[in-house]
Design an enzyme around this catalytic site. Structure first.
Site, short mmCIF file in Angstrom:
data_model
loop_
_atom_site.label_atom_id
_atom_site.label_comp_id
_atom_site.label_asym_id
_atom_site.label_seq_id
_atom_site.Cartn_x
_atom_site.Cartn_y
_atom_site.Cartn_z
N ASP A 1 0.85 -1.20 0.00
CA ASP A 1 0.00 0.00 0.00
C ASP A 1 0.89 1.24 0.00
OD1 ASP A 1 -3.19 0.60 1.05
OD2 ASP A 1 -1.73 2.23 1.19
N ASN B 1 -12.89 -2.86 1.99
CA ASN B 1 -13.89 -1.78 2.01
C ASN B 1 -14.77 -1.86 0.77
OD1 ASN B 1 -13.05 -0.40 4.39
ND2 ASN B 1 -11.31 0.44 3.27
N ALA C 1 -13.72 4.85 3.96
CA ALA C 1 -14.65 4.23 3.01
C ALA C 1 -13.81 3.71 1.83
CB ALA C 1 -15.67 5.26 2.54
N GLN C 2 -14.49 3.06 0.87
CA GLN C 2 -13.76 2.59 -0.32
C GLN C 2 -13.36 3.79 -1.16
OE1 GLN C 2 -15.95 -0.11 -2.86
NE2 GLN C 2 -14.14 -0.62 -4.07
N VAL D 1 -10.71 3.33 -3.81
CA VAL D 1 -10.38 2.81 -5.14
C VAL D 1 -11.43 1.78 -5.54
CG1 VAL D 1 -8.65 1.68 -6.57
CG2 VAL D 1 -7.92 3.18 -4.69
N HIS E 1 -10.38 -4.97 -3.64
CA HIS E 1 -9.08 -5.24 -3.02
C HIS E 1 -9.27 -5.64 -1.57
CE1 HIS E 1 -9.98 -0.92 -2.58
NE2 HIS E 1 -9.38 -0.99 -1.39
N HIS F 1 -7.18 -5.51 2.06
CA HIS F 1 -6.03 -5.03 2.81
C HIS F 1 -5.54 -6.19 3.71
CE1 HIS F 1 -6.78 -0.57 2.24
NE2 HIS F 1 -7.98 -1.03 1.98
P1 DGP Z 1 -9.68 1.82 0.19
O1 DGP Z 1 -10.06 2.95 1.13
O2 DGP Z 1 -10.01 0.47 0.80
O3 DGP Z 1 -10.24 1.98 -1.21
O4 DGP Z 1 -8.10 1.85 0.11
C1 DGP Z 1 -7.38 2.09 -1.05
C2 DGP Z 1 -5.91 1.95 -0.69
O5 DGP Z 1 -5.15 2.05 -1.88
C3 DGP Z 1 -5.39 3.01 0.26
O6 DGP Z 1 -4.93 2.37 1.45
C4 DGP Z 1 -4.23 3.67 -0.47
C5 DGP Z 1 -3.93 2.71 -1.59
N1 DGP Z 1 -3.51 3.35 -2.83
C6 DGP Z 1 -4.14 4.38 -3.45
N2 DGP Z 1 -3.47 4.70 -4.57
C7 DGP Z 1 -2.42 3.84 -4.65
C8 DGP Z 1 -1.35 3.69 -5.60
O7 DGP Z 1 -1.23 4.37 -6.62
N3 DGP Z 1 -0.45 2.70 -5.33
C9 DGP Z 1 -0.54 1.88 -4.24
N4 DGP Z 1 0.40 0.95 -4.08
N5 DGP Z 1 -1.53 2.01 -3.32
C10 DGP Z 1 -2.44 2.98 -3.54
#
Ligand code: DGP
Length: 120
Positions: free
Chosen positions: A33, A91, A103-104, A106, A110, A112
């Site tokens: 992450d 999420n 919240a979600q 992306v 996925h 975590h």
């Molecule tokens: P969520 O809130 O569950 O959608 O978390 C999305 C996660 O994705 C957040 O912890 C940060 C991570 N993230 C966002 N952009 C990038 C990226 O460009 N690269 C990586 N490796 N992680 C990312």
């Protein structure tokens, strides 16, 4: 909700955005992450295009679902998380709680994987 290709994980799958990849399976990618909230914070994503957990489980093939689940266990092993314990979190949508305030963000499914390596 329809899958929208305009998200960072779509770019990581299609190699137009770099990620620090820990493990790649036939149907999944696992990478660090970008903003870790634990000593070890890995994201595991299906290579197929699914918005969230339910979309994935309802529409992915059994092979895709099994591969991702086994991938989680492989990450736990590789990162040495068993001894210290770990958390899995996926999420979906806008739900927030006091202790899990995010919240979600992306809109590509996925999970975590959060923990601490027994080697640290
Ligand atoms: P969520 O809130 O569950 O959608 O978390 C999305 C996660 O994705 C957040 O912890 C940060 C991570 N993230 C966002 N952009 C990038 C990226 O460009 N690269 C990586 N490796 N992680 C990312």
């Amino acid at each position: 909700m329809e899958y929208d290709k305009n998200n960072v994980f779509y770019k990581i799958i299609n190699k137009t955005l770099k990620a620090d990849i820990v493990l790649e399976g036939k149907h999944f990618l696992a990478f660090h992450d970008i903003a870790p909230r634990a000593p070890v914070h890995i994201l595991i994503i299906p290579k197929g295009y699914y918005v969230d957990y339910c979309d994935f489980v309802e529409n992915a093939s059994n092979a895709e679902i099994l591969d991702l689940q086994k991938g989680i266990a492989q990450i736990v092993e590789i990162m040495k998380l068993k001894e210290g314990g770990y958390k899995l979190l996926s999420n979906a949508g806008k739900f927030k709680t006091q202790f899990l305030p995010e919240a979600q963000e992306v809109m590509h499914m996925h999970v975590h994987i959060l923990g601490k390596s027994s080697e640290e």
